[in-house]
Design a protein around this motif. Structure first.
Motif, PDB file in Angstrom:
ATOM      1  N   ASP A  51       0.834  -1.204   0.000  1.00  0.00           N
ATOM      2  CA  ASP A  51       0.000   0.000   0.000  1.00  0.00           C
ATOM      3  C   ASP A  51       0.868   1.252   0.000  1.00  0.00           C
ATOM      4  O   ASP A  51       0.549   2.239  -0.671  1.00  0.00           O
ATOM      5  N   GLU A  52       1.963   1.204   0.746  1.00  0.00           N
ATOM      6  CA  GLU A  52       2.881   2.354   0.787  1.00  0.00           C
ATOM      7  C   GLU A  52       3.507   2.597  -0.584  1.00  0.00           C
ATOM      8  O   GLU A  52       3.682   3.745  -1.001  1.00  0.00           O
ATOM      9  N   VAL A  53       3.836   1.531  -1.299  1.00  0.00           N
ATOM     10  CA  VAL A  53       4.382   1.659  -2.651  1.00  0.00           C
ATOM     11  C   VAL A  53       3.371   2.379  -3.542  1.00  0.00           C
ATOM     12  O   VAL A  53       3.703   3.345  -4.241  1.00  0.00           O
ATOM     13  N   LYS A  54       2.125   1.916  -3.505  1.00  0.00           N
ATOM     14  CA  LYS A  54       1.086   2.516  -4.342  1.00  0.00           C
ATOM     15  C   LYS A  54       0.888   3.991  -4.003  1.00  0.00           C
ATOM     16  O   LYS A  54       0.823   4.841  -4.893  1.00  0.00           O
ATOM     17  N   GLU A  55       0.806   4.301  -2.711  1.00  0.00           N
ATOM     18  CA  GLU A  55       0.604   5.688  -2.286  1.00  0.00           C
ATOM     19  C   GLU A  55       1.785   6.570  -2.678  1.00  0.00           C
ATOM     20  O   GLU A  55       1.601   7.722  -3.080  1.00  0.00           O
ATOM     21  N   SER A  56       2.988   6.045  -2.586  1.00  0.00           N
ATOM     22  CA  SER A  56       4.177   6.818  -2.953  1.00  0.00           C
ATOM     23  C   SER A  56       4.197   7.131  -4.446  1.00  0.00           C
ATOM     24  O   SER A  56       4.492   8.255  -4.847  1.00  0.00           O
ATOM     25  N   VAL A  57       3.871   6.140  -5.260  1.00  0.00           N
ATOM     26  CA  VAL A  57       3.858   6.355  -6.703  1.00  0.00           C
ATOM     27  C   VAL A  57       2.750   7.341  -7.082  1.00  0.00           C
ATOM     28  O   VAL A  57       2.954   8.230  -7.920  1.00  0.00           O
ATOM     29  N   GLU A  58       1.593   7.217  -6.437  1.00  0.00           N
ATOM     30  CA  GLU A  58       0.501   8.157  -6.714  1.00  0.00           C
ATOM     31  C   GLU A  58       0.885   9.574  -6.294  1.00  0.00           C
ATOM     32  O   GLU A  58       0.583  10.540  -7.009  1.00  0.00           O
ATOM     33  N   LEU A  59       1.551   9.722  -5.141  1.00  0.00           N
ATOM     34  CA  LEU A  59       1.997  11.041  -4.697  1.00  0.00           C
ATOM     35  C   LEU A  59       2.999  11.633  -5.680  1.00  0.00           C
ATOM     36  O   LEU A  59       2.941  12.823  -5.996  1.00  0.00           O
ATOM     37  N   GLY A  60       3.905  10.815  -6.172  1.00  0.00           N
ATOM     38  CA  GLY A  60       4.875  11.285  -7.159  1.00  0.00           C
ATOM     39  C   GLY A  60       4.203  11.789  -8.420  1.00  0.00           C
ATOM     40  O   GLY A  60       4.535  12.860  -8.944  1.00  0.00           O
ATOM     41  N   LYS A  61       3.220  11.049  -8.893  1.00  0.00           N
ATOM     42  CA  LYS A  61       2.499  11.443 -10.116  1.00  0.00           C
ATOM     43  C   LYS A  61       1.696  12.716  -9.890  1.00  0.00           C
ATOM     44  O   LYS A  61       1.744  13.643 -10.712  1.00  0.00           O
TER      45      LYS A  61
ATOM     46  N   HIS B 132      11.900  15.811 -15.758  1.00  0.00           N
ATOM     47  CA  HIS B 132      11.418  15.290 -14.475  1.00  0.00           C
ATOM     48  C   HIS B 132      10.452  14.128 -14.677  1.00  0.00           C
ATOM     49  O   HIS B 132      10.427  13.182 -13.889  1.00  0.00           O
ATOM     50  N   PHE B 133       9.671  14.191 -15.739  1.00  0.00           N
ATOM     51  CA  PHE B 133       8.716  13.117 -16.025  1.00  0.00           C
ATOM     52  C   PHE B 133       9.451  11.850 -16.452  1.00  0.00           C
ATOM     53  O   PHE B 133       9.054  10.747 -16.099  1.00  0.00           O
ATOM     54  N   LYS B 134      10.528  12.006 -17.217  1.00  0.00           N
ATOM     55  CA  LYS B 134      11.312  10.847 -17.641  1.00  0.00           C
ATOM     56  C   LYS B 134      12.007  10.214 -16.437  1.00  0.00           C
ATOM     57  O   LYS B 134      12.059   8.986 -16.317  1.00  0.00           O
ATOM     58  N   ASP B 135      12.541  11.051 -15.541  1.00  0.00           N
ATOM     59  CA  ASP B 135      13.146  10.513 -14.315  1.00  0.00           C
ATOM     60  C   ASP B 135      12.110   9.712 -13.520  1.00  0.00           C
ATOM     61  O   ASP B 135      12.405   8.627 -13.013  1.00  0.00           O
TER      62      ASP B 135
ATOM     63  N   GLU C 138      -0.323   1.452 -14.478  1.00  0.00           N
ATOM     64  CA  GLU C 138      -1.173   2.482 -15.089  1.00  0.00           C
ATOM     65  C   GLU C 138      -0.509   3.860 -14.990  1.00  0.00           C
ATOM     66  O   GLU C 138      -0.511   4.632 -15.955  1.00  0.00           O
ATOM     67  N   ILE C 139       0.071   4.164 -13.842  1.00  0.00           N
ATOM     68  CA  ILE C 139       0.760   5.444 -13.669  1.00  0.00           C
ATOM     69  C   ILE C 139       1.979   5.513 -14.585  1.00  0.00           C
ATOM     70  O   ILE C 139       2.274   6.559 -15.174  1.00  0.00           O
ATOM     71  N   ASN C 140       2.691   4.416 -14.743  1.00  0.00           N
ATOM     72  CA  ASN C 140       3.825   4.370 -15.655  1.00  0.00           C
ATOM     73  C   ASN C 140       3.374   4.680 -17.081  1.00  0.00           C
ATOM     74  O   ASN C 140       4.016   5.456 -17.788  1.00  0.00           O
ATOM     75  N   ASP C 141       2.263   4.093 -17.494  1.00  0.00           N
ATOM     76  CA  ASP C 141       1.726   4.354 -18.829  1.00  0.00           C
ATOM     77  C   ASP C 141       1.312   5.808 -18.991  1.00  0.00           C
ATOM     78  O   ASP C 141       1.512   6.411 -20.055  1.00  0.00           O
ATOM     79  N   GLN C 142       0.720   6.403 -17.946  1.00  0.00           N
ATOM     80  CA  GLN C 142       0.326   7.807 -18.005  1.00  0.00           C
ATOM     81  C   GLN C 142       1.550   8.720 -18.146  1.00  0.00           C
ATOM     82  O   GLN C 142       1.522   9.692 -18.916  1.00  0.00           O
ATOM     83  N   LEU C 143       2.609   8.407 -17.425  1.00  0.00           N
ATOM     84  CA  LEU C 143       3.838   9.195 -17.534  1.00  0.00           C
ATOM     85  C   LEU C 143       4.421   9.091 -18.938  1.00  0.00           C
ATOM     86  O   LEU C 143       4.821  10.100 -19.540  1.00  0.00           O
TER      87      LEU C 143
ATOM     88  N   SER D  12       2.835   8.357 -21.771  1.00  0.00           N
ATOM     89  CA  SER D  12       1.989   9.025 -22.759  1.00  0.00           C
ATOM     90  C   SER D  12       2.100  10.542 -22.636  1.00  0.00           C
ATOM     91  O   SER D  12       2.024  11.257 -23.634  1.00  0.00           O
ATOM     92  N   ALA D  13       2.315  11.063 -21.425  1.00  0.00           N
ATOM     93  CA  ALA D  13       2.506  12.506 -21.251  1.00  0.00           C
ATOM     94  C   ALA D  13       3.808  12.962 -21.905  1.00  0.00           C
ATOM     95  O   ALA D  13       3.859  14.026 -22.525  1.00  0.00           O
ATOM     96  N   ILE D  14       4.841  12.148 -21.787  1.00  0.00           N
ATOM     97  CA  ILE D  14       6.132  12.488 -22.384  1.00  0.00           C
ATOM     98  C   ILE D  14       6.051  12.422 -23.910  1.00  0.00           C
ATOM     99  O   ILE D  14       6.576  13.283 -24.611  1.00  0.00           O
ATOM    100  N   MET D  15       5.364  11.422 -24.419  1.00  0.00           N
ATOM    101  CA  MET D  15       5.334  11.172 -25.857  1.00  0.00           C
ATOM    102  C   MET D  15       4.225  11.929 -26.592  1.00  0.00           C
ATOM    103  O   MET D  15       4.092  11.786 -27.795  1.00  0.00           O
ATOM    104  N   LYS D  16       3.456  12.721 -25.856  1.00  0.00           N
ATOM    105  CA  LYS D  16       2.354  13.458 -26.468  1.00  0.00           C
ATOM    106  C   LYS D  16       2.867  14.337 -27.593  1.00  0.00           C
ATOM    107  O   LYS D  16       3.869  15.017 -27.463  1.00  0.00           O
ATOM    108  N   LYS D  17       2.130  14.338 -28.707  1.00  0.00           N
ATOM    109  CA  LYS D  17       2.531  15.138 -29.857  1.00  0.00           C
ATOM    110  C   LYS D  17       2.241  16.601 -29.614  1.00  0.00           C
ATOM    111  O   LYS D  17       1.237  16.976 -29.052  1.00  0.00           O
TER     112      LYS D  17
END
Length: 124
Positions: free
Chosen positions: A42-52, A68-71, A107-112, A114-119
């Motif tokens: 749960d802490e992993v999930k919350e940390s990744v969500e906070l980062g996003k 920063h998004f690529k990092d 899912e968060i990884n995919d969102q990051l 797609s945000a980076i690769m957005k045209k």
């Protein structure tokens, strides 16, 4: 990490916490402490969500300034690899919880990505 006023640093700290929590979750599962493993997942999930959410709150356009998004994407991908290593040690009763956490992180990884690769739209 949530107390950090600089949103980029907050995201970086949250994802670093997610990495250590996923490693500790693996150790807890290997030692048979499944309650601690669930709490750490749960802490992993919350940390990744906070980062996003912290990166989203910066207002930075990921396509124009992807640094920063690529990092963040690289760290989230590392967390996914760590979670995949934990999978074999997760108790069968906790597998649905593990899969839900892994799916959210993916899912968060995919969102990051797609945000980076957005045209970019070209101005005419």
């Amino acid at each position: 990490a949530a107390a950090e006023p600089n949103l980029v640093k907050r995201a970086r700290l949250a994802l670093a916490n997610g990495e250590t929590a996923s490693t500790r979750a693996g150790d807890a599962c290997r030692s048979g402490d499944y309650d601690k493993c669930d709490a750490l997942l749960d802490e992993v999930k919350e940390s990744v969500e906070l980062g996003k959410t912290s990166l989203d709150a910066t207002g930075i356009d990921a396509a124009r300034s992807p640094r920063h998004f690529k990092d963040a994407e690289i760290r989230v991908r590392k967390i996914l690899r760590l979670l995949d290593a934990v999978r074999s040690y997760v108790h069968s009763e906790d597998m649905s919880h593990f899969e839900a956490v892994r799916a959210r992180v993916s899912e968060i990884n995919d969102q990051l990505l797609s945000a980076i690769m957005k045209k970019q739209r070209r101005k005419k």
